[in-house]
Write a protein that holds these residues in place. Structure first.
Motif, PDB file in Angstrom:
ATOM      1  N   LEU A  97       5.640  42.090  32.103  1.00 53.67           N
ATOM      2  CA  LEU A  97       6.225  41.102  32.284  1.00 53.67           C
ATOM      3  C   LEU A  97       6.724  40.227  30.915  1.00 53.67           C
ATOM      4  N   ARG A  98       5.468  40.577  30.098  1.00 54.67           N
ATOM      5  CA  ARG A  98       5.500  39.882  28.978  1.00 54.67           C
ATOM      6  C   ARG A  98       6.521  40.579  27.991  1.00 54.67           C
ATOM      7  N   ASP A  99       6.545  41.807  28.056  1.00 56.25           N
ATOM      8  CA  ASP A  99       7.495  42.655  27.382  1.00 56.25           C
ATOM      9  C   ASP A  99       8.896  42.210  27.748  1.00 56.25           C
ATOM     10  N   PHE A 100       9.186  42.152  28.947  1.00 56.87           N
ATOM     11  CA  PHE A 100      10.441  41.544  29.647  1.00 56.87           C
ATOM     12  C   PHE A 100      10.964  40.245  28.943  1.00 56.87           C
ATOM     13  N   ARG A 101       9.941  39.458  28.765  1.00 55.97           N
ATOM     14  CA  ARG A 101      10.370  37.853  28.357  1.00 55.97           C
ATOM     15  C   ARG A 101      10.496  38.205  26.897  1.00 55.97           C
ATOM     16  N   GLU A 102       9.904  38.985  26.270  1.00 54.42           N
ATOM     17  CA  GLU A 102      10.274  39.085  24.682  1.00 54.42           C
ATOM     18  C   GLU A 102      11.511  39.661  24.542  1.00 54.42           C
ATOM     19  N   TRP A 103      12.020  40.650  25.344  1.00 49.66           N
ATOM     20  CA  TRP A 103      13.084  41.356  25.119  1.00 49.66           C
ATOM     21  C   TRP A 103      14.355  40.717  25.693  1.00 49.66           C
ATOM     22  N   PRO A 135      -2.403  40.684  41.194  1.00 50.49           N
ATOM     23  CA  PRO A 135      -2.396  39.068  40.941  1.00 50.49           C
ATOM     24  C   PRO A 135      -2.006  38.649  39.783  1.00 50.49           C
ATOM     25  N   ASP A 136      -2.601  39.281  38.666  1.00 45.65           N
ATOM     26  CA  ASP A 136      -2.253  39.057  37.135  1.00 45.65           C
ATOM     27  C   ASP A 136      -0.631  39.104  36.880  1.00 45.65           C
ATOM     28  N   VAL A 137       0.123  40.103  37.762  1.00 47.16           N
ATOM     29  CA  VAL A 137       1.456  40.240  37.487  1.00 47.16           C
ATOM     30  C   VAL A 137       2.158  38.796  38.144  1.00 47.16           C
ATOM     31  N   VAL A 138       1.708  38.356  39.274  1.00 53.49           N
ATOM     32  CA  VAL A 138       2.142  37.275  39.834  1.00 53.49           C
ATOM     33  C   VAL A 138       1.883  36.059  39.233  1.00 53.49           C
ATOM     34  N   GLU A 139       0.616  35.957  38.408  1.00 55.64           N
ATOM     35  CA  GLU A 139       0.516  34.911  37.566  1.00 55.64           C
ATOM     36  C   GLU A 139       1.409  34.683  36.324  1.00 55.64           C
ATOM     37  N   GLU A 140       1.818  35.724  36.102  1.00 57.14           N
ATOM     38  CA  GLU A 140       2.675  35.872  34.906  1.00 57.14           C
ATOM     39  C   GLU A 140       4.106  35.591  35.036  1.00 57.14           C
ATOM     40  N   ALA A 141       4.417  35.648  36.371  1.00 55.70           N
ATOM     41  CA  ALA A 141       5.811  35.296  36.902  1.00 55.70           C
ATOM     42  C   ALA A 141       6.107  34.004  36.852  1.00 55.70           C
ATOM     43  N   ASP A 142       7.370  33.596  36.974  1.00 55.39           N
ATOM     44  CA  ASP A 142       7.965  32.201  37.184  1.00 55.39           C
ATOM     45  C   ASP A 142       7.802  31.803  38.714  1.00 55.39           C
ATOM     46  N   PHE A 143       7.859  32.930  39.585  1.00 49.91           N
ATOM     47  CA  PHE A 143       7.852  32.473  41.102  1.00 49.91           C
ATOM     48  C   PHE A 143       7.512  33.694  41.997  1.00 49.91           C
TER      49      PHE A 143
END
Ligand code: SF4
Length: 350
Positions: A227-233, A247-255
């Motif tokens: 998700l961090r890579d997607f945001r940077e890309w 959960p750590d993926v859900v935490e990184e998401a906006d919703f």
């Protein structure tokens, strides 16, 4: 196992299934629902199947219930009802048809049969399973009960009829938090999805939630670094994750939300760019009704969901197979757990 060649030979003997641009043109109303994600060339291939399925559906007095993870030509082309597991389960109790063709995985077809025992329920590929449903048996439920005496068992609908029958109540990703919060007991057993349980435990901190160690092979693949890579890309993209993700993926998401919750969020918010951290077809299916949203990858496909094809749906209606059968005693007990979920969802206004 399907004998694909026999199926194709027999279908070819009864239907003209060659690519047909003229028919595709005539069926432009159907195509309009998917023309952002299906090319005209593919539509010319699909149109003869869609046409044959629509005719056969009338002849058999059948309805097609399709999950949000079906491919666009199924989702938009032949289905009568689309939705997440909860929406399809509720609709199975309302439909007036004699036959339900479940375009989804096997536990969904079983749920329809449990709720509508008088109807013929067909699944176009009996091998359309689910890694979550396969991760637990009734014996696993008994082990959890022995480990946590007195704790109620809340089983995700992604379970077999046998497991539902051994549970106290079912839940879906749409209603899990509210169902768990509404139970009297402090300790709650959630099966079989460890990640859904962990995500719900954070949403409902007043409960002590314990879980089975199952997981979805599609959603467990995502990592927070993805998700961090997607945001940077692609900066500015709204990241929307299904709660079957860790959960750590859900935490990184906006919703985070069920597939129905995701559709509502994107429809209400209309972000300029969105990335759905879930099964691949989801974005394709909602792209046409949301032209203002730019849906950007990624694409993790569910190999079980993708076993359902137009060809197999036609075969299913043509031969009235594979019929889903659930042992009556098991079905009765499973119905109690599913019905409790539906009744509680209604009471809670979900
Ligand atoms: S996406 Fe995951 S939970 Fe859904 S059917 Fe496929 S394996 Fe099961």
């Amino acid at each position: 196992m399907f004998d694909l060649q026999t199926m194709r030979d027999q279908l070819a003997a009864h239907y003209d299934l060659a690519p047909n641009p003229e028919l595709a043109e005539k069926m432009s109303a159907e195509y309009a629902r998917m023309n952002r994600v299906v090319t005209p060339f593919d539509w010319a291939r699909h149109a003869p199947y869609v046409d044959a399925i629509l005719r056969l559906k009338k002849e058999r007095n059948a309805v097609i219930l399709a999950h949000n993870y079906m491919t666009p030509e199924i989702y938009h082309g032949v289905s009568d009802v689309v939705g997440d597991s909860l929406q399809l389960a509720m609709e199975a109790t309302r439909v007036k048809a004699d036959v339900i063709v479940q375009c989804g995985v096997h536990f969904m077809a079983e749920t329809s049969k449990i709720l509508s025992p008088e109807k013929t329920v067909l699944i176009p590929d009996v091998e359309a399973g689910c890694s979550l449903a396969e991760s637990i048996t009734a014996e696993g439920i008994a082990q959890m009960r022995a480990k946590y005496p007195g704790a109620p068992v809340v089983s995700y609908v992604n379970t077999t009829a046998e497991v539902k029958a051994a549970s106290d109540i079912c839940c879906t990703s749409s209603n899990a938090a509210q169902i768990v919060a509404a139970l009297e007991e402090d300790t709650i057993i959630m099966t079989p999805d460890q990640y859904l349980a962990q995500n719900i435990a954070r949403e409902v901190p007043q409960k002590n939630i314990v879980w089975w160690e199952g997981s979805c092979i599609v959603h467990e693949q995502y990592t927070p670094q993805d998700l961090r890579d997607f945001r940077e890309w692609n900066p500015g993209t709204r990241l929307i994750a299904h709660p079957e993700c860790p959960p750590d993926v859900v935490e990184e998401a906006d919703f985070s939300g069920s597939t129905a919750g995701i559709i509502k969020y994107v429809t209400d918010e209309k972000p300029e760019k969105a990335m759905l951290i879930t099964e691949c077809s989801m974005a394709s299916n909602i792209a046409d009704s949301l032209p203002e949203v730019d849906f950007i990858g990624p694409c993790n496909m569910c190999p079980y969901m993708k076993k359902i094809t137009l060809e197999k749906i036609l075969w299913s209606l043509h031969t009235m197979s594979e019929e889903v059968v659930v042992d009556l005693e098991v079905a009765e007990k499973a119905r109690v757990a599913v019905q409790r979920m539906l009744d509680l969802s209604k009471k809670l206004g979900i």
